[in-house]
Design a protein around this motif. Structure first.
Motif: not given
Length: 679
Positions: A53-70
């Protein structure tokens, strides 16, 4: 951090008897009772209840910080290191994220008219035969939410040795270049970023596009650990697997950062025989340096966006260091590039800078001769006295200079942490992506392609004379051609940069904030560096045989079984750069074609009309789109081989003037543009 806080009990977190091979301990016992383990004392360590669950939340947070593209290569090493299935992570993110990965249920989407207009690097509209083009789009639409690239290629008969592969090239490259198709297996996209640009198909759960509202019970369950999330290929030492998940989960729970002391105490609980330093030794059995970053003795340069312009420069004298130490240290770290400099190297550099220079050799005084003394004897004796005095002075000052040249390690480490341009945090462990994308200075970019000289080349041209300019141009040509040759090798595994969406509309509202406690360099901007791609393995024996079979200047009667029909001598082509989407194509002329490789004469922009011939794989070439007034050659039909001028367009056909009075209306796919000058 406990079971009640994490919402997934001991087995769900992967550190119970089933998840990681660890049954009970003092910490897990307290956690099972819902108590806060950290309350037991300053040395207590709390376990992560659900690393998945921590991994999933981290990926979503990174996507938000990267303007939706990772980039996908950021996530895949972390998934592999934690021993999870990629399919499980994709399913957990499916509500909000679209990823054209091989293990995703849906890989290929159709673009809307607006999305087709924003394709960054589309193929020419006449690249595919009209019937092949229509069949491909029809199959994508019929497959709907189950559209996968491999199955689509099977339905079209686009195999490795098929006629379609021979004529048009690798299917995945063609699929990424089609204007009407969205296919990018190398990046993750927030679905809200693609809204209005793609047509979302409908599955048995409904439209697979972005959804509002709370998660359903099924979607919530997919975001937590189950046995189905474990990758059987990662099965090995269960104790080490449990230790990896706990260590990385601890860093993720801290927002991508954790103190090294906390990880050290946690490691002693889950893997007592291991040391934290051993996890960062390259090549070690338990090496985690590919996903974690710990610069305990290494100093790096910060990127320009990561330097606080308001931060004051520390006074070196306050730390017992010589004046100008910050400038000297910055130069030493910058000289070592992306690998940085160790504290020992910097301490040695400061010691060398603080060591006094040797005194100059003494000179004898002139005119010191006495009466009756041989000429020069007095001068020699005076010189001996001066040498002895200088030696005594040097010996007396050696102790003071040696003491001054020794740099205290503790003070140096404190000083390095205060210099704004340097990154040195020895007490913290980070996720590598956070540090490399937002803090560290990116490595030098490869040489620009022809037509885009680098800044260094421009500075050299302004400072050197005409002869130096000519030499510099020759060096630049070789460097740019080397970069071009490397990009041409990317045939089967192209970079996804060529299909990244450009000019995407902004989100309807402000980007949601990251989870509470998520570590973020808010003042830093993401780096634009792209990871290096793997080069395709080349059959050197086959290449040597082809080079012997086809000699320069010898006419070839047949192009071989793999050459496309438009790959004819004199055809104007564009050499596509598969590594960087923002780099324009390079114009060239086909000299000859052999098998699936063409020899192309490339015109160097700004090179004074210089040209060079290079062997280029067929999928890296695109014929120039015919335009009115261009000289074209007829490829098939009764007029095959005839040259003419394209004088008009009629839908998907062109009107060709052959000779003075003869006009022929032919399909555009039957024509190829010829270069202006064919040598």
């Amino acid at each position: 951090a406990g079971a009640a806080e994490g919402g997934a009990g001991a087995a769900g977190g992967g550190f119970g008897a089933e998840g990681g091979g660890f049954g009970t301990s003092t910490a897990t016992g307290a956690e099972a009772e819902g108590a806060d383990v950290s309350a037991a004392g300053p040395g207590a360590v709390s376990f992560v209840a659900d690393p998945f669950a921590e991994l999933v939340l981290m990926v979503l947070a990174w996507l938000q910080q990267a303007d939706g593209i990772l980039r996908g290569d950021v996530i895949l090493p972390i998934i592999k290191a934690m021993g999870f299935r990629t399919r499980a992570v994709i399913n957990a993110l499916a509500r909000e994220v679209f990823w054209s990965h091989n293990e995703a249920e849906c890989q290929v989407l159709l673009r809307t008219s607006g999305g087709a207009a924003q394709h960054p690097k589309p193929l020419p509209a006449v690249y595919l035969h009209k019937q092949v083009h229509m069949d491909l789009l029809t199959n994508v639409k019929n497959m709907g939410s189950k559209s996968k690239a491999d199955q689509l290629a099977g339905k079209l008969g686009w195999g490795t040795k098929s006629e379609l592969r021979r004529v048009y090239g690798a299917f995945r490259i063609v699929l990424m270049g089609l204007r009407e198709v969205f296919f990018d297996p190398d990046r993750l996209y927030l679905k809200t970023m693609l809204e209005g640009l793609v047509e979302w198909p409908v599955s048995h759960h409904g439209r697979i596009g972005p959804h509002g509202g709370a998660l359903t019970a099924e979607e919530e369950a997919l975001r937590h650990w189950t046995k189905a999330a474990d990758d059987p290929k990662a099965a090995g030492d269960p104790q080490w697997l449990h230790a990896k998940r706990q260590l990385m989960g601890q860093v993720m729970r801290g927002g991508g950062r954790c103190e090294s002391g906390v990880l050290r105490r946690l490691l002693q609980l889950v893997l007592p025989e291991a040391e934290l330093e051993a996890l960062f030794e390259p090549g070690a059995p338990n090496d985690l340096s590919a996903v974690l970053f710990w610069g305990r003795r290494q100093v790096h340069m910060r990127c320009a966006s990561a330097v606080d312009p308001q931060a004051p420069q520390p006074a070196a004298e306050d730390y017992g260091l010589p004046a100008g130490a910050a400038t000297l240290l910055g130069m030493q770290v910058r000289m070592r590039g992306a690998i940085g400099a160790s504290v020992e190297e910097l301490r040695a550099a400061l010691g060398d800078a603080g060591r006094p220079e040797a005194p100059p050799p003494p000179t004898a005084a002139v005119g010191d001769e006495g009466p009756g003394r041989p000429e020069g004897e007095a001068a020699t004796r005076g010189a001996d006295v001066d040498v002895a005095a200088a030696a005594a002075t040097a010996a007396g000052g050696e102790e003071d200079s040696a003491a001054a040249s020794v740099v205290d390690d503790a003070r140096l480490c404190l000083f390095l942490q205060q210099v704004p341009e340097l990154f040195f945090m020895p007490e913290a462990v980070f996720l590598r992506h956070i540090v490399e994308s937002a803090v560290l200075q990116p490595p030098p970019t490869p040489a620009a392609l022809p037509g885009e000289p680098s800044a260094e080349a421009g500075e050299g041209a302004s400072a050197a004379g005409a002869a130096d300019d000519a030499q510099g141009q020759g060096d630049d040509v070789e460097a740019t051609l080397a970069a071009l040759a490397e990009s041409m090798m990317m045939v089967d595994k192209p970079s996804g940069a060529q299909v990244a969406l450009q000019g995407l509309p902004a989100l309807a509202g402000p980007a949601p904030e990251a989870a509470d406690g998520f570590f973020s360099f808010t003042q830093f901007g993401p780096s634009a560096a792209e990871p290096s791609a793997k080069r395709r393995r080349i059959d050197t024996a086959a290449a040597a045989a082809a080079a012997v079979a086809v000699q320069p200047g010898v006419a070839v009667a047949s192009w071989g079984g793999d050459a496309a029909s438009w790959a004819t001598e004199g055809a104007a082509v564009l050499v596509r750069n598969l590594l960087q989407a923002d780099v324009p194509d390079v114009e060239g002329t086909v000299v000859r074609a052999t098998g699936s490789t063409c020899t192309v004469r490339i015109h160097i922009a700004g090179g004074g009309g210089a040209t060079v011939e290079r062997d280029v794989p067929l999928p890296s070439l695109v014929p120039v789109a015919p335009t009115v007034g261009a000289t074209v050659k007829v490829l098939v039909g009764d007029r095959q081989g005839c040259l003419g001028e394209l004088v008009g367009l009629a839908g998907d056909k062109g009107v060709v003037q052959i000779g003075r009075m003869f006009y022929e209306t032919l399909p555009m796919s039957h024509l190829v543009v010829m270069a202006a000058v064919v040598e």
